[in-house]
Every structure is written in C-alpha cells, then in structure tokens.
Scaffold this active site. Sequence first.
Site, PDB file in Angstrom:
ATOM      1  N   VAL A 166       0.930  -0.958   0.373  1.00 29.78           N
ATOM      2  CA  VAL A 166       0.211  -0.284   0.135  1.00 29.78           C
ATOM      3  C   VAL A 166       1.167   1.216  -0.460  1.00 29.78           C
ATOM      4  O   VAL A 166       1.433   1.898   0.838  1.00 29.78           O
ATOM      5  CB  VAL A 166      -0.622   0.305   1.424  1.00 29.78           C
ATOM      6  N   HIS A 173       3.128   3.453   6.233  1.00 28.42           N
ATOM      7  CA  HIS A 173       2.669   2.742   7.310  1.00 28.42           C
ATOM      8  C   HIS A 173       3.585   2.060   8.226  1.00 28.42           C
ATOM      9  O   HIS A 173       4.469   2.057   7.533  1.00 28.42           O
ATOM     10  CB  HIS A 173       1.644   1.796   6.832  1.00 28.42           C
TER      11      HIS A 173
HETATM   12  P1  5GP Z   1       3.049  -3.085   3.472  1.00 30.66           P
HETATM   13  O1  5GP Z   1       3.177  -5.132   2.380  1.00 30.66           O
HETATM   14  O2  5GP Z   1       2.531  -2.274   1.888  1.00 30.66           O
HETATM   15  O3  5GP Z   1       3.743  -3.609   3.622  1.00 30.66           O
HETATM   16  O4  5GP Z   1       1.859  -3.252   4.058  1.00 30.66           O
HETATM   17  C1  5GP Z   1       0.818  -3.415   3.628  1.00 30.66           C
HETATM   18  C2  5GP Z   1      -0.487  -4.096   4.791  1.00 30.66           C
HETATM   19  O5  5GP Z   1      -2.051  -3.689   5.075  1.00 30.66           O
HETATM   20  C3  5GP Z   1      -0.678  -5.491   4.725  1.00 30.66           C
HETATM   21  O6  5GP Z   1      -0.167  -5.971   5.946  1.00 30.66           O
HETATM   22  C4  5GP Z   1      -2.831  -5.573   5.027  1.00 30.66           C
HETATM   23  O7  5GP Z   1      -2.852  -7.193   5.662  1.00 30.66           O
HETATM   24  C5  5GP Z   1      -2.795  -4.086   5.192  1.00 30.66           C
HETATM   25  N1  5GP Z   1      -3.781  -3.884   4.218  1.00 30.66           N
HETATM   26  C6  5GP Z   1      -4.251  -3.798   3.321  1.00 30.66           C
HETATM   27  N2  5GP Z   1      -5.738  -3.424   2.853  1.00 30.66           N
HETATM   28  C7  5GP Z   1      -5.795  -2.965   4.138  1.00 30.66           C
HETATM   29  C8  5GP Z   1      -7.735  -2.730   4.721  1.00 30.66           C
HETATM   30  O8  5GP Z   1      -8.615  -2.380   3.519  1.00 30.66           O
HETATM   31  N3  5GP Z   1      -7.577  -2.304   5.701  1.00 30.66           N
HETATM   32  C9  5GP Z   1      -6.700  -2.825   6.904  1.00 30.66           C
HETATM   33  N4  5GP Z   1      -6.922  -2.258   8.285  1.00 30.66           N
HETATM   34  N5  5GP Z   1      -4.956  -3.250   7.055  1.00 30.66           N
HETATM   35  C10 5GP Z   1      -5.480  -3.920   4.998  1.00 30.66           C
END
Ligand code: 5GP
Length: 122
Positions: free
Chosen positions: A101, A105
């Site tokens: 995303v 974060h």
């Molecule tokens: P990244 O891989 O970008 O570091 O982590 C993205 C995180 O966002 C993942 O752990 C995934 O489970 C979480 N995530 C993706 N879509 C959503 C959503 O709609 N709501 C929530 N609460 N988490 C999400």
Amino acid sequence: MRSYDDQNIFAKILRGEIPNDTVLDTEHTLAFRDIQPQAPVHVLVIPKGAYVDFAQFSAEASDAEVLDYMRAIAEVCRLEGVEEEGFRAISNAGRNGVQEVPHLHVHIIGGRPLGRMLQPAS
Ligand code: 5GP
C-alpha cells in the site's frame, strides 16, 4: 520521489470510505488493526498527510506531523501492551521493500516471539 496515489486503500480509510478498527486517532495520525494480522498484535500506524513512504515523510513532513507520528507509535505500543515483552516496527518501502500500500505505514507487530528479522537470501 514517488508520487502519491490518492486512490490507495489507506487514503480511502482516511476519507472514511472504508471502515477500520481504530486503535488511536490523533491530529495527524491514525492507527488501526491490520486486516490480515501476522501476530496477536498487528497495528498499522499511518500519517493523515499524503506521504508515500518513511523517507518522504521524514524529509517533507512538518515538525508537528513528525512529532505526532512518533508519539502515536509510542502510544500504540503502550495501549497494545507490547513495551515490556517487545515488538517489531516495520515500514516497507517500494519494490525492493515489497510495499503493498503506497501510503506510509509502520507495522507494530508483537504479542509472540517474532524470530529473526530477515531470512537469509536464497
Ligand atoms: P505493506 O506490505 O504495504 O507493508 O503492508 C500493507 C498491509 O496493509 C498488509 O499487512 C495488509 O494486510 C494491510 N491491509 C491491506 N488492505 C487493508 C485494509 O483494507 N484494511 C486494513 N486494516 N489493512 C489492510
């Protein structure tokens, strides 16, 4: 610098278009539970401003945003009870970081032993 896509899922959460399980909501920061938790505690901490990743935020955010964000991370750790036993704070960025995303974060993960941070490269 990567440009910000305001259609990303966390931008939609910030606009209230998608529900979230909020842990903490401050002037500049929102923290909510990850939809696919990897451990008993798995909270995502995001700035309310439009920042793609940690490097952009650290370089461009205002002092007030940076302070609020860092203090919010500390408060999430306190609220989730992971300060004593420990936790991991991870912020993936870009292709090599496997960032899903494109809105900054930090994952706060804890509640069980997490093992080593990285597996040896194969
Ligand atoms: P990244 O891989 O970008 O570091 O982590 C993205 C995180 O966002 C993942 O752990 C995934 O489970 C979480 N995530 C993706 N879509 C959503 C959503 O709609 N709501 C929530 N609460 N988490 C999400």
